[in-house]
Every structure is written in structure tokens, then in C-alpha cells.
Design a protein around this motif. Sequence first.
Motif, PDB file in Angstrom:
ATOM      1  N   ASP A  44       0.871  -1.175   0.000  1.00  0.00           N
ATOM      2  CA  ASP A  44       0.000   0.000   0.000  1.00  0.00           C
ATOM      3  C   ASP A  44       0.910   1.227   0.000  1.00  0.00           C
ATOM      4  OD1 ASP A  44      -2.280   1.591   0.202  1.00  0.00           O
ATOM      5  OD2 ASP A  44      -2.118   1.646   2.384  1.00  0.00           O
ATOM      6  N   CYS A  45       0.747   2.122  -0.978  1.00  0.00           N
ATOM      7  CA  CYS A  45       1.647   3.267  -1.130  1.00  0.00           C
ATOM      8  C   CYS A  45       0.909   4.591  -0.945  1.00  0.00           C
ATOM      9  CB  CYS A  45       2.304   3.239  -2.510  1.00  0.00           C
ATOM     10  SG  CYS A  45       3.311   1.764  -2.790  1.00  0.00           S
ATOM     11  N   ARG A  46       1.545   5.501  -0.212  1.00  0.00           N
ATOM     12  CA  ARG A  46       1.046   6.871  -0.043  1.00  0.00           C
ATOM     13  C   ARG A  46       2.021   7.798  -0.769  1.00  0.00           C
ATOM     14  NH1 ARG A  46       1.518   5.326   5.319  1.00  0.00           N
ATOM     15  NH2 ARG A  46       3.076   6.947   5.501  1.00  0.00           N
ATOM     16  N   THR A  48       3.087  11.719  -1.987  1.00  0.00           N
ATOM     17  CA  THR A  48       2.957  13.149  -1.713  1.00  0.00           C
ATOM     18  C   THR A  48       3.748  13.921  -2.762  1.00  0.00           C
ATOM     19  OG1 THR A  48       2.859  12.681   0.651  1.00  0.00           O
ATOM     20  CG2 THR A  48       3.311  14.949   0.006  1.00  0.00           C
ATOM     21  N   ALA A  56       7.154   8.904  -1.802  1.00  0.00           N
ATOM     22  CA  ALA A  56       6.169   7.826  -1.624  1.00  0.00           C
ATOM     23  C   ALA A  56       6.653   6.894  -0.525  1.00  0.00           C
ATOM     24  CB  ALA A  56       5.984   7.055  -2.923  1.00  0.00           C
ATOM     25  N   TYR A  57       5.735   6.506   0.340  1.00  0.00           N
ATOM     26  CA  TYR A  57       5.999   5.499   1.369  1.00  0.00           C
ATOM     27  C   TYR A  57       5.144   4.291   1.039  1.00  0.00           C
ATOM     28  CZ  TYR A  57       8.306   9.075   4.128  1.00  0.00           C
ATOM     29  OH  TYR A  57       9.163  10.054   4.559  1.00  0.00           O
ATOM     30  N   CYS A  58       5.781   3.127   0.875  1.00  0.00           N
ATOM     31  CA  CYS A  58       5.074   1.896   0.545  1.00  0.00           C
ATOM     32  C   CYS A  58       5.262   0.889   1.676  1.00  0.00           C
ATOM     33  CB  CYS A  58       5.597   1.301  -0.762  1.00  0.00           C
ATOM     34  SG  CYS A  58       5.271   2.330  -2.200  1.00  0.00           S
TER      35      CYS A  58
END
Length: 115
Positions: A44-46, A48, A56-58
Motif C-alpha cells: 500500500d503506497c502513499r 505526496t 512515496a511510502y510503501c
Amino acid sequence: MRLSHSLAPVTVAVALVLSLPYEAMPHPRVKAGQPAPRQPFGADCRITVDGSHVVAYCHNPYADIDRVALHVECDRWWDLDVDGPAVDTGPAMTVRLAGRCWMEVRSVWISHQKR
């Protein structure tokens, strides 16, 4: 009173069925040649976007390794698009991906590859 005597065998039968161990209960069968159900996959990636910078944080909550890569498409025709290196994201692991354009960012996406 006779009504209660006629319900006694039914009550005992229901109690016996409900007390069966789990292994004795019927289970759905998978037919030969039918593919096995797919296992959940994918980090799941966020993402910005702040001006021309992208972060991106995955996080991968699943047991399989997910190889993720950041892709940034820049808005200006002369600005080089960025395809970041693929990073292995193991189970319960979070990775940080970063990229940027010189000017504006047009679009950003993450690619996933099962490893």
C-alpha cells in the motif's frame, strides 16, 4: 406435556450437530483443474507531491515480497521523466521512494512486481 416429549429428540439432534468438531464439518471442495484462489498481494503506497518533489511510502502487509518502483512524469517537454530503481519490500516492511522534476510534476505512479 406431550409437546415437550416430541421436541426432546429434535433438541438432542441439534445439540449433537452443533457440538461436532470443526474437522467433521463439511468443507467446499476445489475441483481438479480449477485454479487455486489468489493470495492477496501488493504494498500500500502513499504518494505526496510538493512542488517538483515527490515522496512515496510503501508498506507491504503481506508475506510475499513486492518489488516497487516510483515513476514520475514531468509536465515540461524538456524535463526528464524519472523511473526510480526497483526496491524489494519484504513482509511488514516500509520503504521510502523519492523523485523530482526540475519544474512541475504531471503524474506519479508506483509499479508493483511479485518476486
